[in-house]
Design a protein around this motif. Structure first.
Motif: not given
Length: 319
Positions: A104-109, A139-147, A200-202
């Motif tokens: 699932v995870w691709r872009e997050a820590t 896939r669940i992306s987490a590309s938001e800088p705030a994530f 809040f939307k990241l």
């Protein structure tokens, strides 16, 4: 966590685990190489910080002494009984679920954590074959800088501050939960200024977030059903629709929201027309602008105008 700090914590853990008797602080200073060149003051400060870090990770460091072994200070050990996990086994369905989750995870820590977890399972003899699920490609992306900051603050119960939707107001929030809704990450938390939960939307956090104060600064009020609250604060259901021409095989996050349809407009041969539902307060214009030449708004006019404005702003031209 910095690599040097991680190595020191690992070495301290090994020293405490391998000790057959209580180990004094001075002995640990000799056993852990990073401590040896520190001044007494720096060593004491670093050692206390390292103990706190290990305990926060669940490492059971205990203090005590053998009779007559230490005179003026406690000794330290790690309780093996509390530290070592019992054998863990999984049936075939559970292993399949773990393999699927690992993809699932691709872009997050968190991607690093999934890799580490699968490696540990394989080292223990579990046959986790994530390649069997390539066709599903969840896939669940987490590309938001705030994530990353929001994720860690949620785990640590640390207050955060940020500016939202380009406004000047600094929002101070107690982060309760991160949730994935309709292709975007949202933060559920207590807005301290409004004294009420907010979502809040990241992707709309325009400045920050920054942590405020120490970890463990708040608790979720007793009796709060976070999941139910999250559902009640979800973005509104679609109340409009747009006709979007999308390059075939591109932008699946966009096309899976809609229905393939006919536009009555001559499109390039590699484009298809999709009817995409959206909420009036949604960020569909920003998402289409981010798609660049792969998506074109056919209608409504106001949505097309907003996409054009965003593209001109991005190109540095007057909107």
């Amino acid at each position: 966590m910095a690599q040097r700090t991680s190595e020191r914590l690992v070495n301290l853990t090994i020293a405490l685990l391998s000790a057959r008797h209580w180990v004094s602080k001075d002995q640990l200073r000799e056993l852990v190489s990073d401590y040896r060149d520190m001044s007494p003051t720096n060593f004491n400060r670093t050692f206390e910080r390292d103990k706190k870090a290990l305990r926060s990770l669940g490492v059971p460091i205990i203090t005590g002494s053998d009779d007559g072994y230490f005179k003026d200070e406690p000794g330290y050990r790690i309780s093996r009984r509390d530290f070592e996990l019992p054998p863990v086994s999984f049936d075939s369905d559970e292993l399949s679920a773990l393999a699927l989750a690992s993809r699932v995870w691709r872009e997050a820590t968190a991607a690093d954590d999934t890799i580490s977890a699968i490696a540990k399972l394989r080292a223990a003899g579990a046959q986790v074959d994530s390649h069997r699920f390539e066709a599903l490609a969840p896939r669940i992306s987490a590309s938001e800088p705030a994530f990353d900051v929001c994720w860690q603050a949620t785990l640590d119960r640390t207050r955060i501050g940020f500016r939202y939707r380009g406004g000047d107001e600094l929002r101070t929030v107690q982060p309760w939960k991160l949730t994935w809704r309709r292709g975007s990450w949202y933060l559920l938390g207590l807005d301290e200024a409004r004294r009420a939960p907010r979502m809040f939307k990241l992707g709309r956090i325009s400045s920050g977030p920054d942590t405020i104060g120490e970890s463990g600064a708040f608790t979720i009020p007793a009796g709060t059903d976070v999941d139910a609250l999250s559902r009640s604060l979800e973005p509104s259901e679609p109340d409009a629709s747009a006709l979007i021409a999308v390059r075939s095989g591109f932008q699946p996050w966009l096309t899976r929201r809609g229905t393939l349809t006919s536009s009555g407009i001559d499109l390039p041969e590699d484009f298809q027309c999709w009817r995409i539902p959206y909420a009036s307060g949604d960020d569909l214009a920003a998402q289409i602008a981010a798609a660049g030449p792969d998506a074109v708004v056919l209608e409504p006019d106001d949505l097309r105008a907003e996409v054009v404005r965003l593209l001109k702003t991005s190109a540095g031209r007057p909107a």
